[in-house]
Design a protein around this motif. Sequence first.
Motif, PDB file in Angstrom:
ATOM      1  N   LEU A  12      -0.779 -74.924 -18.071  1.00 55.10           N
ATOM      2  CA  LEU A  12      -1.375 -73.595 -18.214  1.00 55.10           C
ATOM      3  C   LEU A  12      -0.700 -72.788 -19.321  1.00 55.10           C
ATOM      4  O   LEU A  12      -1.363 -72.010 -20.016  1.00 55.10           O
ATOM      5  CB  LEU A  12      -1.335 -72.850 -16.886  1.00 55.10           C
ATOM      6  CG  LEU A  12      -2.255 -73.437 -15.817  1.00 55.10           C
ATOM      7  CD1 LEU A  12      -1.999 -72.781 -14.469  1.00 55.10           C
ATOM      8  CD2 LEU A  12      -3.711 -73.297 -16.208  1.00 55.10           C
ATOM      9  N   LEU A  13       0.593 -72.986 -19.498  1.00 56.86           N
ATOM     10  CA  LEU A  13       1.268 -72.346 -20.632  1.00 56.86           C
ATOM     11  C   LEU A  13       0.696 -72.868 -21.950  1.00 56.86           C
ATOM     12  O   LEU A  13       0.446 -72.101 -22.883  1.00 56.86           O
ATOM     13  CB  LEU A  13       2.770 -72.602 -20.562  1.00 56.86           C
ATOM     14  CG  LEU A  13       3.600 -72.023 -21.699  1.00 56.86           C
ATOM     15  CD1 LEU A  13       3.538 -70.503 -21.677  1.00 56.86           C
ATOM     16  CD2 LEU A  13       5.027 -72.515 -21.592  1.00 56.86           C
ATOM     17  N   GLY A  14       0.461 -74.180 -22.016  1.00 61.26           N
ATOM     18  CA  GLY A  14      -0.163 -74.759 -23.201  1.00 61.26           C
ATOM     19  C   GLY A  14      -1.559 -74.218 -23.438  1.00 61.26           C
ATOM     20  O   GLY A  14      -1.961 -74.002 -24.585  1.00 61.26           O
ATOM     21  N   VAL A  15      -2.298 -73.982 -22.366  1.00 61.02           N
ATOM     22  CA  VAL A  15      -3.648 -73.416 -22.504  1.00 61.02           C
ATOM     23  C   VAL A  15      -3.567 -72.001 -23.061  1.00 61.02           C
ATOM     24  O   VAL A  15      -4.370 -71.613 -23.913  1.00 61.02           O
ATOM     25  CB  VAL A  15      -4.399 -73.452 -21.150  1.00 61.02           C
ATOM     26  CG1 VAL A  15      -5.670 -72.632 -21.199  1.00 61.02           C
ATOM     27  CG2 VAL A  15      -4.706 -74.891 -20.760  1.00 61.02           C
ATOM     28  N   ARG A  16      -2.576 -71.227 -22.601  1.00 53.96           N
ATOM     29  CA  ARG A  16      -2.412 -69.870 -23.145  1.00 53.96           C
ATOM     30  C   ARG A  16      -2.096 -69.911 -24.639  1.00 53.96           C
ATOM     31  O   ARG A  16      -2.669 -69.153 -25.428  1.00 53.96           O
ATOM     32  CB  ARG A  16      -1.308 -69.124 -22.411  1.00 53.96           C
ATOM     33  CG  ARG A  16      -1.768 -68.588 -21.070  1.00 53.96           C
ATOM     34  CD  ARG A  16      -0.744 -67.708 -20.419  1.00 53.96           C
ATOM     35  NE  ARG A  16      -0.492 -66.526 -21.217  1.00 53.96           N
ATOM     36  CZ  ARG A  16       0.655 -65.858 -21.153  1.00 53.96           C
ATOM     37  NH1 ARG A  16       1.625 -66.255 -20.370  1.00 53.96           N
ATOM     38  NH2 ARG A  16       0.825 -64.795 -21.891  1.00 53.96           N
ATOM     39  N   TYR A  17      -1.174 -70.783 -25.030  1.00 55.14           N
ATOM     40  CA  TYR A  17      -0.869 -70.934 -26.455  1.00 55.14           C
ATOM     41  C   TYR A  17      -2.105 -71.413 -27.219  1.00 55.14           C
ATOM     42  O   TYR A  17      -2.384 -70.957 -28.328  1.00 55.14           O
ATOM     43  CB  TYR A  17       0.269 -71.929 -26.673  1.00 55.14           C
ATOM     44  CG  TYR A  17       1.639 -71.405 -26.357  1.00 55.14           C
ATOM     45  CD1 TYR A  17       2.038 -70.130 -26.723  1.00 55.14           C
ATOM     46  CD2 TYR A  17       2.569 -72.214 -25.710  1.00 55.14           C
ATOM     47  CE1 TYR A  17       3.304 -69.662 -26.435  1.00 55.14           C
ATOM     48  CE2 TYR A  17       3.837 -71.754 -25.414  1.00 55.14           C
ATOM     49  CZ  TYR A  17       4.193 -70.475 -25.779  1.00 55.14           C
ATOM     50  OH  TYR A  17       5.456 -70.027 -25.494  1.00 55.14           O
ATOM     51  N   ALA A  18      -2.832 -72.342 -26.623  1.00 49.20           N
ATOM     52  CA  ALA A  18      -4.005 -72.903 -27.281  1.00 49.20           C
ATOM     53  C   ALA A  18      -5.066 -71.839 -27.523  1.00 49.20           C
ATOM     54  O   ALA A  18      -5.717 -71.847 -28.573  1.00 49.20           O
ATOM     55  CB  ALA A  18      -4.576 -74.050 -26.449  1.00 49.20           C
ATOM     56  N   PHE A  19      -5.247 -70.935 -26.573  1.00 50.68           N
ATOM     57  CA  PHE A  19      -6.219 -69.863 -26.784  1.00 50.68           C
ATOM     58  C   PHE A  19      -5.814 -68.998 -27.969  1.00 50.68           C
ATOM     59  O   PHE A  19      -6.659 -68.626 -28.796  1.00 50.68           O
ATOM     60  CB  PHE A  19      -6.371 -68.996 -25.530  1.00 50.68           C
ATOM     61  CG  PHE A  19      -7.495 -69.408 -24.641  1.00 50.68           C
ATOM     62  CD1 PHE A  19      -8.811 -69.143 -24.985  1.00 50.68           C
ATOM     63  CD2 PHE A  19      -7.246 -70.064 -23.454  1.00 50.68           C
ATOM     64  CE1 PHE A  19      -9.845 -69.528 -24.170  1.00 50.68           C
ATOM     65  CE2 PHE A  19      -8.270 -70.450 -22.622  1.00 50.68           C
ATOM     66  CZ  PHE A  19      -9.588 -70.185 -22.984  1.00 50.68           C
ATOM     67  N   GLY A  20      -4.536 -68.665 -28.062  1.00 55.84           N
ATOM     68  CA  GLY A  20      -4.078 -67.859 -29.199  1.00 55.84           C
ATOM     69  C   GLY A  20      -4.294 -68.564 -30.517  1.00 55.84           C
ATOM     70  O   GLY A  20      -4.791 -67.979 -31.491  1.00 55.84           O
TER      71      GLY A  20
END
Length: 150
Positions: free
Chosen positions: A72-80
């Motif tokens: 989920l942390l990777g998903v947050r970075y990915a959205f940015g």
Amino acid sequence: ALAPLFILWFGIGEDPKILLVFLGALFPIYLNLHKGIRNIDPKLLEVARTLGLSRAQTIRDIILPGALPDLLLGVRYAFGIAWLMLVVAEQVNAESGIGHMMMDAEDFLRTDIILVGLIVYGLLGLISDRLVRAAERWLLVWQKLGGTRV
């Protein structure tokens, strides 16, 4: 740096934009998921082997819950990064979209349209981050219960 190559390889249109956004979002998700899987306690995997869990059960019951916070942390970075890549793709290679509208506004010195475009990008980025944070709270509710799985 990749936008000109993607334009050369795939032409002008939607395909290069989609590929740029996909490529930009892929790596943070992959790297964080890999980190999450590697950080799983080996004792938990030994317990799974001792209990005779199948590979699918081990993935479902141990690996996925253990790696989910990092995923989920990777998903947050990915959205940015995806929003950033979309802005770049629309600035460089656009026939339509907010970036195209902003580039046209720049030619006619319409700073009001440029500011509206920036605000829209910012709001979309903020909304997407809030949605991922809400998903984190919902999916990781078991962490607030002292680490036990419900």
